[in-house]
Design an enzyme around this catalytic site. Structure first.
Site, short mmCIF file in Angstrom:
data_model
loop_
_atom_site.label_atom_id
_atom_site.label_comp_id
_atom_site.label_asym_id
_atom_site.label_seq_id
_atom_site.Cartn_x
_atom_site.Cartn_y
_atom_site.Cartn_z
N GLY A 83 -4.72 8.54 6.19
CA GLY A 83 -5.94 8.58 5.57
C GLY A 83 -6.18 7.32 4.84
N VAL B 107 0.71 -1.14 0.13
CA VAL B 107 -0.08 0.05 -0.10
C VAL B 107 0.93 1.30 0.07
CG1 VAL B 107 -1.58 1.19 1.06
CG2 VAL B 107 -1.74 -1.20 1.28
N TYR C 71 -5.25 18.56 -10.14
CA TYR C 71 -5.98 17.38 -9.56
C TYR C 71 -6.78 16.68 -10.39
CZ TYR C 71 -7.96 14.67 -5.66
OH TYR C 71 -8.57 13.75 -4.62
N ASP D 71 9.09 7.37 -2.61
CA ASP D 71 8.61 8.57 -3.17
C ASP D 71 8.01 8.12 -4.49
OD1 ASP D 71 7.86 10.77 -4.63
OD2 ASP D 71 9.91 11.84 -4.40
#
Length: 287
Positions: free
Chosen positions: A29, A23, A173, A75
């Site tokens: 979150g 994951v 976004y 990253d």
């Protein structure tokens, strides 16, 4: 690392049960919620995040449940990091992963096209779009080549209702998430018949820290935070719904009714939808 692969996972048709899961963005979150829920389902979880301290906090939460987890810094905007993540994950599992969740993402918005700095575009696309591209590029061959003798395998890409919502002031976004949606649809077509399932998650508002950690103007951030409080689902609820949807073999997961409504209106009356969104945004003071 955990003994014979098939003994732990069996040959269940359910991907999320007893998974060897990777994951990304697992430090908080939805990513953290995925990790904890997978542990509840008997899985072992690699919790990856650019913030290794946050990832370790999720690992601690998993271990409190009696689950197995490890934190690995990654990253996702850097291909070499994702390649290393795959290698480290396989070493830790002692076998190929069976579920990869490309979740890492950031928020951006509040300025229109031509006003939003290009550096914010590059930052947003680097994480939100190139992250899942890197994840799919690296992990798809691993999952595909694991073969039918292994447990069910799958990829979940976390997009957003912004992928088709086209809300003004959120271009970077929106574009990043639209790319993840298209990536997932294409990957599902390419993997048809391979035994590797693909699901793309498209929620609306989820109660996470994406506003605080993103590049969002103060006014837009306040609006988003209010909507999260009023109508947002918890990250835990979204993770459960998505894993159950993936287990059923569904490509699309839209956990909230507003996402489903917007998706259908956009599909059947795209011009009217776009015009309505523009008018509503101007009425709300968004230019």
């Amino acid at each position: 690392m955990f003994g014979p692969f098939d003994r732990l996972l069996g040959k269940s048709a359910v991907t999320s049960r007893g998974a060897y899961a990777v994951v990304t963005g697992a430090g908080s979150g939805i990513g953290a919620a995925f990790a904890v829920e997978l542990a509840r389902r008997g899985g072992a979880v690699v919790c990856s995040d650019i913030n290794e301290i946050a990832a370790q906090q999720t690992v601690d939460a998993v271990r409190k449940l009696g689950g197995k987890a490890v934190a690995i810094r990654c990253d996702v905007s850097q291909f070499d990091d994702v390649t290393a993540l795959a290698a480290q994950s396989q070493d830790w599992f002692g076998a190929p992963p069976t579920l990869v969740i490309n979740n890492a993402g950031v928020g951006a918005g509040g300025e229109g096209i031509g006003d939003m700095p290009l550096d914010d575009w590059k930052w947003t696309l680097g994480i939100n779009l190139w992250g899942p591209i890197h994840g799919c590029h690296v992990f798809t061959p691993i999952l595909r080549e694991a073969g039918p003798s292994h447990a069910q395998r799958g990829i979940i890409n976390v997009a957003s209702a912004a992928a088709f919502g086209a809300a003004p002031g959120m271009a970077a976004y929106n574009v990043s998430k639209a790319g993840v949606l298209s990536l997932s649809e294409t990957l599902a077509a390419e993997l048809s018949g391979s035994g590797v399932k693909v699901t793309v998650l498209c929620p609306t508002f989820v109660k996470t820290n994406i506003v605080e950690s993103g590049r969002i103007t103060e006014e837009s951030g306040e609006q988003a935070a209010r909507l999260m409080r009023w109508i947002g689902f918890s990250a835990e609820r979204v993770a459960r719904i998505c894993l159950d949807t993936h287990d059923r073999g569904a490509l699309y997961c839209m956990p909230q009714i507003d996402a489903k409504i917007a998706w259908n209106i956009k599909r059947f009356t795209p011009q009217a939808y776009t015009r309505a969104v523009g008018l509503a945004s101007r009425a709300g003071g968004i230019r």
